[in-house]
Design an enzyme around this catalytic site. Structure first.
Site, PDB file in Angstrom:
ATOM      1  N   CYS A 158       0.843  -1.189   0.000  1.00 22.88           N
ATOM      2  CA  CYS A 158       0.000   0.000   0.000  1.00 22.88           C
ATOM      3  C   CYS A 158       0.880   1.242   0.000  1.00 22.88           C
ATOM      4  O   CYS A 158       1.804   1.362   0.791  1.00 22.88           O
ATOM      5  CB  CYS A 158      -0.900   0.001   1.231  1.00 22.88           C
ATOM      6  SG  CYS A 158      -1.899  -1.485   1.377  1.00 22.88           S
ATOM      7  N   GLY A 159       0.600   2.181  -0.869  1.00 24.89           N
ATOM      8  CA  GLY A 159       1.404   3.383  -0.945  1.00 24.89           C
ATOM      9  C   GLY A 159       2.745   3.135  -1.601  1.00 24.89           C
ATOM     10  O   GLY A 159       3.665   3.933  -1.467  1.00 24.89           O
TER      11      GLY A 159
END
Length: 436
Positions: free
Chosen positions: A108-109
């Site tokens: 994520c990210g």
């Protein structure tokens, strides 16, 4: 129109408004905080970790462990985290390699790693070969959901936990799923907790990075509520890790090394006893049909039926609304004496079953104890009722009842006595003391 001033939060954090189809109202929580932490190791600016702003020392320690830069707590000469300036300064034994080739992962990210192990045929399976039951996997998934306080407060948070199938040893939450495993790795390192042969459960997708890190920790089984990637499957195959996906509502998919799952065989089921689930209807305490209350991606009664089906050759649901339970693969039978509560349900189950005994449970008991049920069932020979005693008294919906009870039950029901214990003085009754 509003100028927006009424939406300002005195804390300085952005407030959230929710539209419910008719109007706007204030939400009682804000967005998840995204915290950039600049990591410097031995004077080298190594990376900026995008994370949640808690327990940052564990995150830093685990990140460096997973990159292969440290292996023991005493590899750290100094570790300092300043949340105000969002920096972590670390000194370790040895040198940081001059040339680090980063890999942007599917975290994520956009996660980053410098030491993503390649899946290769030379990677042998771990020596630990213990098996886990489906119940142990679901127990860990249930515990993961119970511990997910950040998710319940904000949403948008991943969680992971490691345990032995019975208890959780370590748990972590973060906005990045890869960070949750780094946090666990760091805490395990600093607390000298060996994670070899344990179960890792995670709320997010199992990527190659997650699988590789789990392999580095000696994890034996990974289970997720969602899917793995093809590279994760490959790594687990080559590292000897059992990989489970879509573990929810009493079901899961197996992607690698299914031999580690100890599925119950027919020979292990309790003989001579039918499992019955009383699903009478609505609850004044819970405000709706208890059996259909949501539970871990399914419903209460699905979890109960799954556990009962693993113990008994036949499970019967006693209900006056069988159409509500068409999704359950078992017989549904009605009360023969409606309106008399639990006693009527147990009586109906006994009449309709083809075994000498029944084991009765309620429809709001999703966390059954298989060991306790087997113990109670083992005491049935020579008794008509075997019932445990609790701090609140006898527990009629965790008990064994025999066919010899039918006449006494029917007499009690005809006399308008709905209390289960009303017929005990006419049968061979065995109470299991609390201390037993």
């Amino acid at each position: 129109m509003s100028d927006g001033k009424d939406r300002e939060d005195p804390s300085g954090k952005p407030s959230v408004l929710r539209y419910d189809g008719r109007r706007l109202s204030a939400e009682d929580h804000g967005p998840v905080e995204e915290f950039p932490l600049a990591l410097t190791v031995n004077g080298v600016e190594l990376a900026t970790l995008i994370c949640s702003p808690h327990d940052l020392a564990y995150l830093v320690g685990g990140f460096l462990r997973m990159q292969g830069l440290v292996t023991r707590p005493d590899d750290f000469l100094a570790l300092s985290v300043c949340s105000d300036f969002r920096v972590a300064l670390v000194r370790i034994r040895g040198n940081v390699p001059e040339r680090l080739k980063p890999t942007i992962t599917s975290g994520c990210g956009s996660g980053i790693t410098f030491n993503l192990p390649a899946a290769s045929p030379q990677c042998g399976p771990p020596g630990i070969r213990q098996a886990f039951s489906p119940e142990e996997i679901f127990t860990m998934m249930n515990e993961l959901a119970r511990l997910a306080e950040g998710y319940r407060a904000h949403g948008g948070i991943h969680s992971a936990a490691v345990g032995d199938g019975k208890t959780v040893l370590l748990h972590a939450e973060d906005l990045g799923r890869h960070n949750t495993l780094d946090r666990i790795a760091g805490e395990a390192l600093f607390k000298s907790i060996d994670l070899s042969g344990k179960i890792l459960v995670t709320s997010g997708r199992v990527s190659s990075e997650m699988a590789a890190k789990a392999a580095g920790l000696g994890i034996a089984l990974i289970a997720s509520r969602t899917s793995p990637t093809d590279m994760a499957v490959r790594i687990c195959e080559e590292r000897g890790i059992t990989l489970v996906g879509y573990a929810r509502a009493g079901k899961f998919s197996l992607y690698a090394h299914p031999w580690r799952i100890a599925f119950p065989s027919e020979e292990e089921k309790i003989e001579g006893i039918t499992g019955i689930i009383l699903a009478g209807g609505s609850s004044s305490r819970m405000g709706s049909n208890k059996a259909l209350l949501p539970y871990q991606g399914g419903r209460f009664i699905e979890a109960i039926h799954r556990q009962m089906a693993s113990l008994f050759r036949e499970v019967v649901v006693v209900t006056n609304t069988p159409e509500l339970f068409d999704f359950l693969p078992c017989r549904k039978v009605p009360d023969l004496v409606p309106g008399m509560g639990v006693l009527s349900g147990i009586h109906s189950g006994l009449v309709h079953c083809g075994t000498p005994y029944v084991f009765a449970v309620g429809c709001d008991m999703p966390n059954l104890n298989p060991g306790l049920i087997r113990h109670i069932a083992s005491l049935a020979d020579g008794s008509d009722v075997v019932i445990p005693e609790t701090a609140k008294g006898l527990e009629p919906l965790h008990a064994v009842y025999g066919k010899n009870c039918l006449r006494a039950m029917e007499d009690a029901l005809q006399a308008g006595k709905g209390r289960v214990a009303s017929f005990f003085d006419r049968v061979k009754f065995r109470k299991i003391p609390r201390e037993e």
